[in-house]
Enzyme design. Structure first.
Site, PDB file in Angstrom:
ATOM      1  N   SER A  45       0.840  -1.210   0.000  1.00 57.46           N
ATOM      2  CA  SER A  45       0.000   0.000   0.000  1.00 57.46           C
ATOM      3  C   SER A  45       0.872   1.256   0.000  1.00 57.46           C
ATOM      4  O   SER A  45       1.756   1.399   0.856  1.00 57.46           O
ATOM      5  CB  SER A  45      -0.867   0.040   1.261  1.00 57.46           C
ATOM      6  OG  SER A  45      -1.621  -1.136   1.398  1.00 57.46           O
ATOM      7  N   ASN A 125      -6.616   0.350   1.209  1.00 57.44           N
ATOM      8  CA  ASN A 125      -6.260  -0.196   2.524  1.00 57.44           C
ATOM      9  C   ASN A 125      -6.739   0.792   3.578  1.00 57.44           C
ATOM     10  O   ASN A 125      -6.104   1.831   3.793  1.00 57.44           O
ATOM     11  CB  ASN A 125      -4.745  -0.408   2.588  1.00 57.44           C
ATOM     12  CG  ASN A 125      -4.311  -0.959   3.943  1.00 57.44           C
ATOM     13  OD1 ASN A 125      -5.128  -1.109   4.861  1.00 57.44           O
ATOM     14  ND2 ASN A 125      -3.029  -1.250   4.072  1.00 57.44           N
ATOM     15  N   CYS A 128      -4.775  -0.196   8.216  1.00 62.32           N
ATOM     16  CA  CYS A 128      -3.425  -0.381   8.768  1.00 62.32           C
ATOM     17  C   CYS A 128      -3.432  -0.154  10.273  1.00 62.32           C
ATOM     18  O   CYS A 128      -3.864   0.907  10.737  1.00 62.32           O
ATOM     19  CB  CYS A 128      -2.427   0.574   8.125  1.00 62.32           C
ATOM     20  SG  CYS A 128      -0.797   0.386   8.901  1.00 62.32           S
ATOM     21  N   GLY A 218       0.483 -14.605   9.915  1.00 63.05           N
ATOM     22  CA  GLY A 218       1.004 -15.970   9.983  1.00 63.05           C
ATOM     23  C   GLY A 218      -0.041 -16.975  10.426  1.00 63.05           C
ATOM     24  O   GLY A 218      -1.205 -16.621  10.670  1.00 63.05           O
ATOM     25  N   GLY A 247      -2.580 -16.154   7.093  1.00 67.68           N
ATOM     26  CA  GLY A 247      -2.000 -17.407   7.570  1.00 67.68           C
ATOM     27  C   GLY A 247      -2.007 -18.560   6.595  1.00 67.68           C
ATOM     28  O   GLY A 247      -1.770 -19.701   7.003  1.00 67.68           O
TER      29      GLY A 247
HETATM   30  O1  RRO Z   1       3.106  -0.727   6.824  1.00 71.66           O
HETATM   31  C1  RRO Z   1       2.627  -1.335   7.803  1.00 71.66           C
HETATM   32  O2  RRO Z   1       3.121  -1.265   8.942  1.00 71.66           O
HETATM   33  C2  RRO Z   1       1.408  -2.162   7.689  1.00 71.66           C
HETATM   34  C3  RRO Z   1       0.311  -1.856   6.906  1.00 71.66           C
HETATM   35 BR1  RRO Z   1       0.241  -0.410   5.749  1.00 71.66          BR
HETATM   36  C4  RRO Z   1      -0.848  -2.671   6.974  1.00 71.66           C
HETATM   37  O3  RRO Z   1      -1.888  -2.428   6.330  1.00 71.66           O
HETATM   38  N1  RRO Z   1      -0.825  -3.727   7.805  1.00 71.66           N
HETATM   39  C5  RRO Z   1       0.258  -4.043   8.535  1.00 71.66           C
HETATM   40  O4  RRO Z   1       0.233  -5.037   9.283  1.00 71.66           O
HETATM   41  N2  RRO Z   1       1.372  -3.248   8.478  1.00 71.66           N
END
Ligand code: RRO
Length: 308
Positions: A45, A125, A128, A218, A247
């Site tokens: 993203s 997205n 996050c 995972g 996962g």
């Molecule tokens: O970049 C991240 O830390 C991150 C994103 Br954008 C997301 O949508 N999901 C994630 O677990 N990490």
């Protein structure tokens, strides 16, 4: 039997996709996944703004889980165009561009800018878990904010299919997905990482991640992903295409997610354990399972739990 499947008019050579995340930051990673047999690619993203991600360490690997707090590094629209424009043009498999924005309305311009690069689809997205300090609570934590971001993104995406990526960290993901569908989402990606979680270094007694907390992915989150997919399939009466992710590391994991309601399967964390060939391996294992169970067309598995 055929592993090829068509979703929202886009044909994938098999249902496995590189999930948006830590492997899709560079086009080289995406090409490795294509060579490893992926049916499609979702790029990490990105947004229109420049952002530095979190400082290292950004990943913790446990026995059955991974924690990440990458922190949404983003390098602007020029980076996406320069790095991923050629990939989109040359790729033998569909490429989905995943996008983030700091306000619901900003998803409109982001979608318009990314749609001009002509990917197969866009993914908004809105879930996050790692940037609450700078960006606030994810839009997907409530139906009204999820719908507002989706509405803006769909306006920018125009006729290009739009997936919306949702969080599992809510009490009623079915209601949120239904609100996104009503606001114009053509499909949903389920799920983003669980948590956030935390890991502590026993020697220093401090959190391992610089951000202290991170999203959990995972094998440990697979049952949560399956339940979320099943909930959304039921809440939307099987009418909203679902990319199931969470996962998956072998063919039977993917088949279980399809039975819950997924049409496509995102894979990310398993690349660590099985390498970039994981896509071809999982697809091959799905084919073997289908042959053994008299399934002629992989698409017939989607949502079959709800009809059994
Ligand atoms: O970049 C991240 O830390 C991150 C994103 Br954008 C997301 O949508 N999901 C994630 O677990 N990490």
């Amino acid at each position: 039997m055929t592993l090829s499947t068509t979703v929202l008019g886009i044909t994938f050579r098999n249902p496995t996709l590189l999930a948006s995340g830590i492997w899709g930051l560079k086009p080289e990673d995406c090409r490795k996944a294509i060579d490893g047999g992926a049916g499609g690619i979702t790029v990490k993203s990105f947004g229109l703004d420049h952002r530095t991600g979190h400082p290292e360490p950004i990943i913790v690997r446990g026995e059955h889980y991974t924690l990440n707090a990458v922190g949404l590094p983003s390098f602007g629209a020029e980076y996406v165009e320069k790095e991923f424009g050629p990939l989109i043009a040359e790729s033998p498999v569909p490429v989905i561009l995943s996008m983030i924005a700091s306000t619901a309305n900003a998803f409109g311009e982001t979608a318009r800018t990314f749609a001009a690069l002509k990917p197969a689809a866009l993914e908004a997205n809105i879930s996050c878990p790692n940037v609450e300090d700078s960006m606030g609570k994810p839009f997907s934590y409530a139906a009204d904010t999820a719908a507002a971001a989706t509405r803006a993104a769909k306006k920018g995406a125009g006729s290009l299919p739009l997936f919306v990526k949702l969080s599992p960290n809510v009490p009623d993901i079915g209601r949120i997905a239904a609100a996104c569908a009503e606001a114009g989402a053509d499909g949903v990606t389920l799920v983003n990482t669980l948590g956030p979680g935390m890991a502590i270094d026993l020697e220093t007694r401090r959190p391992v991640l610089s951000n202290k907390m991170g999203g959990v992915s995972g094998p440990a989150i697979r049952p949560v992903a399956i339940r979320c997919v099943a909930d959304v399939y039921a809440a939307t009466e099987g009418k909203l295409p679902i990319i199931g992710t969470g996962g998956v590391s072998k063919g039977e994991d993917a088949i279980e997610l399809m039975m819950a309601g997924a049409s496509l399967i995102g894979i990310g964390t398993a690349v660590w354990d099985r390498g970039y060939d994981v896509f071809g391996k999982v697809a091959g294992e799905m084919g073997t399972w289908c042959a053994q169970h008299g399934v002629a067309d992989i698409a017939e598995l989607t949502g079959s739990m709800h009809r059994a």
